[in-house]
Design an enzyme around this catalytic site. Structure first.
Site, PDB file in Angstrom:
ATOM      1  N   TRP A  87      40.027  81.966  59.330  1.00  0.00           N
ATOM      2  CA  TRP A  87      41.193  82.443  60.518  1.00  0.00           C
ATOM      3  C   TRP A  87      41.210  83.850  60.916  1.00  0.00           C
ATOM      4  CZ3 TRP A  87      46.082  79.463  58.810  1.00  0.00           C
ATOM      5  CH2 TRP A  87      46.019  77.908  58.478  1.00  0.00           C
ATOM      6  N   LYS A 105      40.943  79.959  64.906  1.00  0.00           N
ATOM      7  CA  LYS A 105      39.972  79.289  63.840  1.00  0.00           C
ATOM      8  C   LYS A 105      38.726  79.477  64.238  1.00  0.00           C
ATOM      9  CE  LYS A 105      43.714  76.348  62.317  1.00  0.00           C
ATOM     10  NZ  LYS A 105      44.855  75.941  63.246  1.00  0.00           N
ATOM     11  N   GLU A 130      66.152  79.065  63.541  1.00  0.00           N
ATOM     12  CA  GLU A 130      66.387  78.263  62.372  1.00  0.00           C
ATOM     13  C   GLU A 130      66.773  78.962  61.211  1.00  0.00           C
ATOM     14  OE1 GLU A 130      64.047  78.040  64.350  1.00  0.00           O
ATOM     15  OE2 GLU A 130      63.308  75.951  64.882  1.00  0.00           O
ATOM     16  N   THR A 144      66.365  76.606  70.129  1.00  0.00           N
ATOM     17  CA  THR A 144      65.090  77.190  70.277  1.00  0.00           C
ATOM     18  C   THR A 144      64.641  77.539  71.422  1.00  0.00           C
ATOM     19  OG1 THR A 144      63.857  75.355  69.743  1.00  0.00           O
ATOM     20  CG2 THR A 144      64.754  76.273  67.698  1.00  0.00           C
TER      21      THR A 144
HETATM   22  P1  ADP Z   1      61.139  80.447  69.148  1.00  0.00           P
HETATM   23  O1  ADP Z   1      60.599  80.108  67.779  1.00  0.00           O
HETATM   24  O2  ADP Z   1      61.895  79.588  69.629  1.00  0.00           O
HETATM   25  O3  ADP Z   1      60.007  80.891  69.862  1.00  0.00           O
HETATM   26  P2  ADP Z   1      62.352  82.449  67.710  1.00  0.00           P
HETATM   27  O4  ADP Z   1      63.132  83.543  68.094  1.00  0.00           O
HETATM   28  O5  ADP Z   1      63.198  81.426  66.680  1.00  0.00           O
HETATM   29  O6  ADP Z   1      62.016  81.712  68.882  1.00  0.00           O
HETATM   30  O7  ADP Z   1      61.064  83.038  67.096  1.00  0.00           O
HETATM   31  C1  ADP Z   1      60.774  82.857  65.657  1.00  0.00           C
HETATM   32  C2  ADP Z   1      59.304  83.293  65.677  1.00  0.00           C
HETATM   33  O8  ADP Z   1      58.962  84.612  66.267  1.00  0.00           O
HETATM   34  C3  ADP Z   1      58.853  83.193  64.059  1.00  0.00           C
HETATM   35  O9  ADP Z   1      58.564  81.945  63.702  1.00  0.00           O
HETATM   36  C4  ADP Z   1      57.721  84.124  64.081  1.00  0.00           C
HETATM   37  O10 ADP Z   1      56.487  83.439  64.699  1.00  0.00           O
HETATM   38  C5  ADP Z   1      57.974  85.194  65.445  1.00  0.00           C
HETATM   39  N1  ADP Z   1      58.412  86.440  64.972  1.00  0.00           N
HETATM   40  C6  ADP Z   1      59.786  86.745  64.370  1.00  0.00           C
HETATM   41  N2  ADP Z   1      59.816  88.049  64.100  1.00  0.00           N
HETATM   42  C7  ADP Z   1      58.623  88.258  63.801  1.00  0.00           C
HETATM   43  C8  ADP Z   1      57.854  89.584  63.437  1.00  0.00           C
HETATM   44  N3  ADP Z   1      58.775  90.607  62.745  1.00  0.00           N
HETATM   45  N4  ADP Z   1      56.654  89.899  63.344  1.00  0.00           N
HETATM   46  C9  ADP Z   1      55.856  88.649  63.589  1.00  0.00           C
HETATM   47  N5  ADP Z   1      56.473  87.505  64.210  1.00  0.00           N
HETATM   48  C10 ADP Z   1      57.832  87.299  64.244  1.00  0.00           C
END
Ligand code: ADP
Length: 546
Positions: A448, A443, A331, A186
């Site tokens: 929120w 918050k 994940e 990640t």
């Molecule tokens: P990391 O978690 O390591 O920053 P990831 O690529 O796994 O990298 O990121 C996943 C996160 O990206 C998701 O949990 C979400 O918060 C955000 N995310 C992914 N796609 C979208 C989307 N279409 N809209 C909003 N947030 C998104």
């Protein structure tokens, strides 16, 4: 009584075998680091993947041993995907944009034995190689005559020499489909990097999911250009899905600016592409400044962060390119949800559907979603009540590599749900909308505020090139939103004008308390806004009137 059907394990090697046999002539086109275009076919890729498999074996990498890559999207990377995993080893894609200290940590944690890297990362590898004792072979992704002799890296070989002497026929081994196939850390935007270990089974099922009609609808007639890097969640599974349907692939290499992407899309008659909103912002800026059109591009997958409505509308209304908003994470392989209409939307025009597309879409078969409150109870699917988003399915993480215990939340069936760390709503039709990362949600006075909502409105203003919203401590309200803005070149806008822009769009108490204009906003290794960095930059900042 068991069924009487053939028991073929779902193995990644079957994808490349299929692509070679049934779609062998489809093109794989790569813009190389050197800037030139390399062209060959699925059949060529399959033969060279066999050579990779032999090379990995000859190197003595054991079953499940890790072979790492520091590479752009390109044909050699594709061969490593198939050759390494197909041979039962694990392809570990590393994000080259990470800090060298993080890279060293990751290589040691993964215990990589071979590391293949692009010539553009030679200085990086020269700086880190002495700190990576598990790596016994360094492979430079270049021709044999391009290998530098004075690199100072022991056991360095060119990729072409490494695979060149090997046979291009190889009998792919059969083994348990649950064996590890790929590894990706990640990006660590929310803590220490953690390793996700994909299996053959999860990768193949996910590839089926990606290709479904309500996701990409990928077919043998498509030319797919994944802009999303192969070092981050396997380019959203597109290199696997393309083999599964016999689509062509076009790889952009390191040139991800609007002009380079546009030229490649046009020259190679790309029909579908995939990437994060920051990339599409650059592409749109280029096409609009130069009054260009897309001749073949029909679909565009947007994910990784929220796709602003303004972007979706511009692509669809001005350029005739269908925007598919999708959500996922490292994940989740990463596909979790994708936006596609249901039958009830068929009477709506494409334009009437667009506002719905700010939602991240609905679950596809293979995953299930739910949202829960602080006590762990399900909250209603009414499109308004938000909760922590959980997901489960055969391509969703069960445990991190070398992780302590399981991150899963068990349910009454003891199957377990993965807590995503995202806060979301789900409406009665099952469409999910991310409110925020749980760490980014603001918050204010017990309520929120979604930083994503605030940002989406800001980028719809013509003077705003980029926007980020973060919460700043407030003595009475706990936190209040502040908007950080990078202005579009040549267009002026004042703080007051931007704040007024929110007036008819959200509740008064959700409107940011301040606007700060910046020259640039820090992006992380995967092109997402680095909110941790922004909060750090704002640590001495005081809200107006506090
Ligand atoms: P990391 O978690 O390591 O920053 P990831 O690529 O796994 O990298 O990121 C996943 C996160 O990206 C998701 O949990 C979400 O918060 C955000 N995310 C992914 N796609 C979208 C989307 N279409 N809209 C909003 N947030 C998104």
């Amino acid at each position: 009584m068991l069924g009487l059907m053939q028991d073929h394990p779902l193995l990644i090697s079957s994808l490349i075998e299929f692509a070679e046999r049934h779609h062998g002539d489809r093109a794989i086109v790569s813009r190389r680091v050197e800037g030139d275009i390399h062209r060959y076919s699925w059949a060529d890729a399959a033969r060279r993947s066999c050579q990779v498999a032999h090379a990995v074996e000859a190197e003595g990498v054991p079953f499940s041993g890790r072979v790492a890559t520091l590479a752009w999207n390109g044909y050699r990377h594709l061969e490593l995907y198939y050759g390494v995993s197909g041979a039962g080893r694990v392809v570990h894609t590393i994000n080259p944009r990470l800090h060298p200290g993080q890279l060293i940590w990751i290589v040691n944690h993964a215990e990589d034995q071979v590391l293949c890297f692009e010539t553009s990362f030679l200085p990086l590898v020269q700086a880190i190689h002495t700190h990576c004792p598990t790596v016994r072979r360094w492979v430079l992704l270049c021709d044999a005559d391009k290998l530098p002799h004075d690199s100072g890296i022991p056991n360095l070989v060119s990729y072409e020499a490494w695979i060149g002497a090997q046979s291009d026929r190889y009998t792919w081994p059969r083994f348990d489909e649950n064996s590890a196939a790929g590894m990706c850390y990640t990006s660590g935007t929310t803590g220490d990097p953690k390793a996700v270990l994909y299996s053959h089974r999860s990768t193949i099922l996910h590839a089926y999911g990606v290709a479904l009609p309500d996701v990409t609808g990928l077919s043998a007639c498509d030319v797919m250009l994944p802009v999303v890097p192969m070092f981050h969640v396997n380019a959203w599974g597109t290199p696997y899905a393309a083999a599964l349907v016999g689509a062509s692939l076009v790889f952009p290499g390191p040139a991800l600016d609007g002009k380079s992407l546009y030229e490649l899309i046009e020259a190679e008659k790309v029909t579908i592409t995939a990437g994060v909103p920051t990339i599409w912002q650059m592409l749109l800026a280029h096409v609009s400044a130069n009054k260009l059109r897309f001749s073949r591009l029909a679909r565009l997958l947007i994910g990784g962060s929220a796709a602003p409505l303004a972007m979706i509308e511009t692509f669809e209304n001005d350029y005739g390119v269908k925007a598919i908003h999708a959500w996922g994470m490292t994940e989740t392989s990463p596909l979790g949800t994708a936006w596609a209409p249901k039958a009830k939307h068929m009477d709506l025009s494409a334009q009437q559907c667009q506002p719905l597309k700010v939602k991240q879409g609905r679950a596809i078969f293979g995953v299930d979603l739910k949202i829960i409150d602080d006590q762990g109870h399900d909250v209603p699917w009414d499109g308004k009540t938000y909760g922590d988003l959980l997901i489960k399915g055969p391509w969703i993480l069960r445990a991190y590599y070398k992780g302590q215990g399981s991150p899963l939340i068990r349910d009454e069936h003891a199957l377990g749900w993965f807590p995503t760390g995202d806060v979301a709503t789900i409406d009665a039709d099952g469409y999910m909308q991310i409110t925020d990362r749980s760490k980014d949600v603001i918050k204010s006075g017990g309520e929120w505020i979604s930083s994503i909502d605030i940002e989406n409105i800001a980028v719809a203003h013509p003077a705003v090139a980029m926007a980020a919203c973060v919460g700043v401590p407030h003595p009475k309200w706990d936190e209040r939103p502040v908007l950080l803005v990078v202005k579009r070149a040549g267009i002026e806008v004042s703080r007051e004008e931007l704040l007024r822009f929110y007036e008819d769009k959200i509740a008064k108490w959700q409107i940011p308390d301040d606007v700060i204009f910046m020259d640039s906003i820090a992006l992380g290794a995967t092109g997402k806004i680095l909110k941790t960095k922004l909060r750090e930059q704002l640590k001495d900042y005081k809200l107006p009137g506090v």
